[in-house]
Design an enzyme around this catalytic site. Structure first.
Site, PDB file in Angstrom:
ATOM      1  N   LYS A   1      34.315  16.926  14.763  1.00 13.55           N
ATOM      2  CA  LYS A   1      32.893  17.268  14.781  1.00 13.55           C
ATOM      3  C   LYS A   1      32.611  18.153  15.990  1.00 13.55           C
ATOM      4  O   LYS A   1      33.013  17.832  17.122  1.00 13.55           O
ATOM      5  CB  LYS A   1      32.097  15.969  14.867  1.00 13.55           C
ATOM      6  CG  LYS A   1      30.788  15.977  14.126  1.00 13.55           C
ATOM      7  CD  LYS A   1      30.221  14.576  14.092  1.00 13.55           C
ATOM      8  CE  LYS A   1      28.826  14.558  13.566  1.00 13.55           C
ATOM      9  NZ  LYS A   1      28.186  13.258  13.766  1.00 13.55           N
TER      10      LYS A   1
HETATM   11  C1  E4P Z   1      25.447  12.169  12.107  1.00 11.11           C
HETATM   12  O1  E4P Z   1      26.296  12.979  12.013  1.00 11.11           O
HETATM   13  C2  E4P Z   1      24.420  12.242  13.155  1.00 11.11           C
HETATM   14  O2  E4P Z   1      25.017  12.123  14.387  1.00 11.11           O
HETATM   15  C3  E4P Z   1      23.380  11.180  12.942  1.00 11.11           C
HETATM   16  O3  E4P Z   1      23.067  11.108  11.565  1.00 11.11           O
HETATM   17  C4  E4P Z   1      22.150  11.365  13.790  1.00 11.11           C
HETATM   18  O4  E4P Z   1      21.171  10.441  13.409  1.00 11.11           O
HETATM   19  P1  E4P Z   1      19.899  10.113  14.317  1.00 11.11           P
HETATM   20  O5  E4P Z   1      19.048  11.327  14.377  1.00 11.11           O
HETATM   21  O6  E4P Z   1      19.218   8.982  13.626  1.00 11.11           O
HETATM   22  O7  E4P Z   1      20.430   9.749  15.675  1.00 11.11           O
END
Ligand code: E4P
Length: 218
Positions: free
Chosen positions: A85
């Site tokens: 990522k």
């Molecule tokens: C996933 O890849 C993200 O990091 C995550 O969905 C972020 O979610 P949030 O905005 O609820 O922290």
């Protein structure tokens, strides 16, 4: 549509994987900080990979391209399920291009617009993660971005998968499906909310009460 669990909590991942509810896992540095404890983060990623049979997004924490690539390679070497990522920055896009050229799967994260998603696809990203809930938080329509990205990718034959992220409730999941997202990642609470329906509970209670009247066993 693929369902990913958005957590680094091993007991939650085990529960959802055992139930066959998830196709993979996404994590981010905040989720890791919450769940990895004293363990080496690489060991924690490995344990997640051994718990779920599917892609596991593991995020780099370097901000500079070459360091991102080094971290990404170390993460990818842990397990074939690892998806590296990377943040949607210029360095992140450069790192995405370099890692893609080496056959590493990538997830370009912190995406908030169709123009950013176009660049992620052109950098060869396997997945792009538009954050629906965080756009809603600042009074933008997060879901509109999912629809725009779908249209852009379809118009130009771009194969990057749209991974709807920052999903906060079941309606986000339903609308992501309707907008044509390829995958959605959701926290455990929302995953189990997807199962719930008051008419299911009511119907089951009535069936059980009627069966009891019959006084028989199966
Ligand atoms: C996933 O890849 C993200 O990091 C995550 O969905 C972020 O979610 P949030 O905005 O609820 O922290």
């Amino acid at each position: 549509m693929k369902i990913f669990l958005d957590t680094a909590d091993l007991s939650e991942i085990r529960r959802a994987a055992d139930a066959g509810l998830i196709d993979g896992v996404t994590t981010n540095p905040s989720l890791m900080a919450k769940s990895a404890g004293d363990a080496d983060p690489k060991d924690h990623f490995l344990e997640i990979c051994n718990t779920v049979d599917g892609p596991v997004s593991a995020e780099v924490v370097a901000l500079e391209k070459d360091q991102m690539v080094s971290e990404g390679k170390r993460l990818a070497a842990l397990h074939s399920n690892i998806v590296v990522k990377l943040p949607l920055t210029e360095d992140g896009l450069r790192a995405c291009r370099a890692l893609t050229a080496e056959g590493v799967k990538t997830n370009v994260t912190l995406c908030f617009s169709a123009s950013q998603a176009l660049l992620a696809a052109k950098a060869g990203a396997t997945y792009v993660s538009p954050f629906v809930g965080r756009l809603d938080d600042i009074s933008h329509h997060g879901m509109e971005v999912i629809g725009q990205i779908r249209q852009v990718y379809d118009n130009y034959g771009l194969e990057t998968e749209i991974l709807a992220a920052s999903i906060r409730h079941p309606i986000h999941m339903v609308e992501s499906m309707l907008q044509g997202a390829d995958c959605g990642t959701l926290p455990p609470k929302v995953l189990y909310q997807l199962i719930q329906h008051p008419l299911t509970d009511k119907g089951l209670a009535a069936f059980m009460a009627d069966w009891k009247k019959l006084g028989k066993e199966l």
